[in-house]
Design an enzyme around this catalytic site. Structure first.
Site, PDB file in Angstrom:
ATOM      1  N   GLN A   1      -7.742   2.851   0.938  1.00 51.93           N
ATOM      2  CA  GLN A   1      -7.688   2.439   2.343  1.00 51.93           C
ATOM      3  C   GLN A   1      -6.862   3.442   3.142  1.00 51.93           C
ATOM      4  OE1 GLN A   1      -6.844  -2.105   2.479  1.00 51.93           O
ATOM      5  NE2 GLN A   1      -6.177  -1.394   0.482  1.00 51.93           N
TER       6      GLN A   1
ATOM      7  N   HIS B   1     -11.526   3.809   4.955  1.00 52.91           N
ATOM      8  CA  HIS B   1     -11.050   3.721   6.342  1.00 52.91           C
ATOM      9  C   HIS B   1     -10.997   5.078   7.032  1.00 52.91           C
ATOM     10  CE1 HIS B   1      -8.890  -0.354   5.376  1.00 52.91           C
ATOM     11  NE2 HIS B   1     -10.181  -0.495   5.601  1.00 52.91           N
TER      12      HIS B   1
ATOM     13  N   CYS C   1     -16.150  18.849  22.335  1.00 51.46           N
ATOM     14  CA  CYS C   1     -17.110  19.213  21.284  1.00 51.46           C
ATOM     15  C   CYS C   1     -17.985  20.357  21.789  1.00 51.46           C
ATOM     16  CB  CYS C   1     -17.970  18.009  20.930  1.00 51.46           C
ATOM     17  SG  CYS C   1     -19.221  18.365  19.674  1.00 51.46           S
TER      18      CYS C   1
ATOM     19  N   ALA D   1       5.016   2.219  -7.450  1.00 53.16           N
ATOM     20  CA  ALA D   1       3.773   2.822  -7.935  1.00 53.16           C
ATOM     21  C   ALA D   1       4.026   4.088  -8.748  1.00 53.16           C
ATOM     22  CB  ALA D   1       2.859   3.135  -6.742  1.00 53.16           C
TER      23      ALA D   1
HETATM   24  P1  NAD Z   1       0.178  -2.621   3.839  1.00 55.34           P
HETATM   25  O1  NAD Z   1       1.236  -1.874   4.586  1.00 55.34           O
HETATM   26  O2  NAD Z   1      -0.379  -3.857   4.424  1.00 55.34           O
HETATM   27  O3  NAD Z   1       0.765  -3.037   2.411  1.00 55.34           O
HETATM   28  C1  NAD Z   1       1.465  -2.123   1.640  1.00 55.34           C
HETATM   29  C2  NAD Z   1       1.715  -2.777   0.307  1.00 55.34           C
HETATM   30  O4  NAD Z   1       2.300  -1.813  -0.549  1.00 55.34           O
HETATM   31  C3  NAD Z   1       2.679  -3.960   0.368  1.00 55.34           C
HETATM   32  O5  NAD Z   1       2.108  -5.066  -0.325  1.00 55.34           O
HETATM   33  C4  NAD Z   1       3.937  -3.441  -0.334  1.00 55.34           C
HETATM   34  O6  NAD Z   1       4.602  -4.444  -1.070  1.00 55.34           O
HETATM   35  C5  NAD Z   1       3.367  -2.384  -1.246  1.00 55.34           C
HETATM   36  N1  NAD Z   1       4.292  -1.310  -1.567  1.00 55.34           N
HETATM   37  C6  NAD Z   1       5.200  -0.693  -0.756  1.00 55.34           C
HETATM   38  N2  NAD Z   1       5.828   0.292  -1.396  1.00 55.34           N
HETATM   39  C7  NAD Z   1       5.311   0.317  -2.664  1.00 55.34           C
HETATM   40  C8  NAD Z   1       5.560   1.118  -3.806  1.00 55.34           C
HETATM   41  N3  NAD Z   1       6.460   2.104  -3.794  1.00 55.34           N
HETATM   42  N4  NAD Z   1       4.855   0.870  -4.924  1.00 55.34           N
HETATM   43  C9  NAD Z   1       3.928  -0.124  -4.963  1.00 55.34           C
HETATM   44  N5  NAD Z   1       3.651  -0.912  -3.901  1.00 55.34           N
HETATM   45  C10 NAD Z   1       4.347  -0.691  -2.770  1.00 55.34           C
HETATM   46  O7  NAD Z   1      -0.934  -1.547   3.504  1.00 55.34           O
HETATM   47  P2  NAD Z   1      -2.425  -1.761   3.120  1.00 55.34           P
HETATM   48  O8  NAD Z   1      -2.601  -2.966   2.255  1.00 55.34           O
HETATM   49  O9  NAD Z   1      -2.923  -0.463   2.675  1.00 55.34           O
HETATM   50  O10 NAD Z   1      -3.047  -2.086   4.544  1.00 55.34           O
HETATM   51  C11 NAD Z   1      -4.349  -2.355   4.568  1.00 55.34           C
HETATM   52  C12 NAD Z   1      -5.070  -1.387   5.432  1.00 55.34           C
HETATM   53  O11 NAD Z   1      -5.113  -1.847   6.726  1.00 55.34           O
HETATM   54  C13 NAD Z   1      -4.469  -0.009   5.620  1.00 55.34           C
HETATM   55  O12 NAD Z   1      -4.758   0.878   4.593  1.00 55.34           O
HETATM   56  C14 NAD Z   1      -5.094   0.478   6.819  1.00 55.34           C
HETATM   57  O13 NAD Z   1      -6.245   1.235   6.541  1.00 55.34           O
HETATM   58  C15 NAD Z   1      -5.501  -0.781   7.491  1.00 55.34           C
HETATM   59  N6  NAD Z   1      -4.952  -0.682   8.766  1.00 55.34           N
HETATM   60  C16 NAD Z   1      -5.646   0.170   9.543  1.00 55.34           C
HETATM   61  C17 NAD Z   1      -5.274   0.411  10.781  1.00 55.34           C
HETATM   62  C18 NAD Z   1      -6.116   1.414  11.534  1.00 55.34           C
HETATM   63  O14 NAD Z   1      -5.639   2.308  12.146  1.00 55.34           O
HETATM   64  N7  NAD Z   1      -7.444   1.325  11.404  1.00 55.34           N
HETATM   65  C19 NAD Z   1      -4.133  -0.259  11.253  1.00 55.34           C
HETATM   66  C20 NAD Z   1      -3.413  -1.130  10.428  1.00 55.34           C
HETATM   67  C21 NAD Z   1      -3.826  -1.328   9.144  1.00 55.34           C
END
Ligand code: NAD
Length: 230
Positions: free
Chosen positions: A90, A110, A134, A214
């Site tokens: 993502q 994404h 463009c 991680a």
């Molecule tokens: P998130 O920030 O919601 O969650 C991050 C997760 O990683 C948390 O559960 C946290 O506990 C965990 N974490 C933090 N540090 C860690 C580490 N060192 N080791 C293991 N785990 C760790 O991120 P997400 O779940 O990737 O969010 C979902 C998606 O939502 C994003 O990837 C993004 O693409 C999308 N999003 C997109 C936009 C956009 O611009 N289109 C905006 C907001 C969210």
């Protein structure tokens, strides 16, 4: 064994790229910017300059970051396991690629900060400057990012891979943003083993949960996968 691995912001946190949530201890991205101001098609129509500036800053931050042990371990596994493993990220950074992950085993559902596409003719330009005109003369280059309300990329390929998977692993993702958050349900339905790696368990839907950063849990997982493969 067929494996699908979903990665989220948590895998890049130790590389210095902030997650989307405030409870990880860092300056979460969305605490500083309201989603509706920077990451929706409506926001882009309302104030493209603000959106371009936001994604330029994210692109620069990603360029300063280095892959960590988790990205590197997954890239090593991908080299060995080939088409038996698909990583769906993502994340819009390029840390999986810069860790050496083969492009054939990686889906950026994404989008990617490194790419831009024209709002008029749709041409994709690698490294294209956000907001630049463009060459077609009709549009500007917008970030190649899937905003809220837009359809993630390669959903058919991802669903096919999950339907065929024996193991589904979610790494560093809060499970709050759909459709990615629903992948585990599909994997459970088809009888795959489902495992999450996170600082703390996010929900009860995974069959197993491994807690820890991680950079430690992913290399350990990869060692187990490659031992089982030998
Ligand atoms: P998130 O920030 O919601 O969650 C991050 C997760 O990683 C948390 O559960 C946290 O506990 C965990 N974490 C933090 N540090 C860690 C580490 N060192 N080791 C293991 N785990 C760790 O991120 P997400 O779940 O990737 O969010 C979902 C998606 O939502 C994003 O990837 C993004 O693409 C999308 N999003 C997109 C936009 C956009 O611009 N289109 C905006 C907001 C969210």
């Amino acid at each position: 064994m067929r494996i699908v691995i979903l990665t989220g912001a948590g895998i890049s946190a130790e590389s210095g790229i902030p997650t989307f949530r405030t409870d990880d201890g860092g300056p979460a991205l969305w605490a500083q910017h309201r989603i509706e101001d920077v990451a929706t098609p409506e926001a882009y129509r309302r104030d493209p300059d603000l959106v371009h500036a936001f994604y330029r800053a994210r692109r620069e931050a990603a360029a300063r970051a280095e892959p960590n042990a988790a990205h590197i371990a997954l890239a090593e596994a991908a080299e060995v396991l080939g088409e038996r493993m698909l990583v769906v990220t993502q994340n819009v950074d390029d840390l999986h690629e810069r860790a050496g992950h083969p492009a054939s085993g990686l889906v950026h559902m994404h989008g990617r900060l490194a790419s831009a596409f024209c709002t008029a003719c749709g041409v994709r330009i690698e490294g294209g400057g956000f907001g630049d005109a463009c060459a077609c003369g009709r549009g500007v280059l917008r970030p190649d990012i899937v905003w809220f309300g837009e359809m993630p990329y390669e959903m058919d390929r991802i669903e096919r891979a999950i339907l065929a998977a024996d193991l589904f692993v979610a790494i560093g993702t809060s499970g709050e943003v759909y459709p990615a958050a629903g992948f585990v349900d599909l994997a459970n339905e088809v009888g795959a083993k489902t495992v999450e790696l996170n600082l703390a368990p996010t929900s009860g839907v995974f069959r197993a949960s491994v807690t820890g950063p991680a950079s430690e849990t992913v290399p350990a997982l990869v060692r187990d996968l490659l031992d089982a493969h030998r």
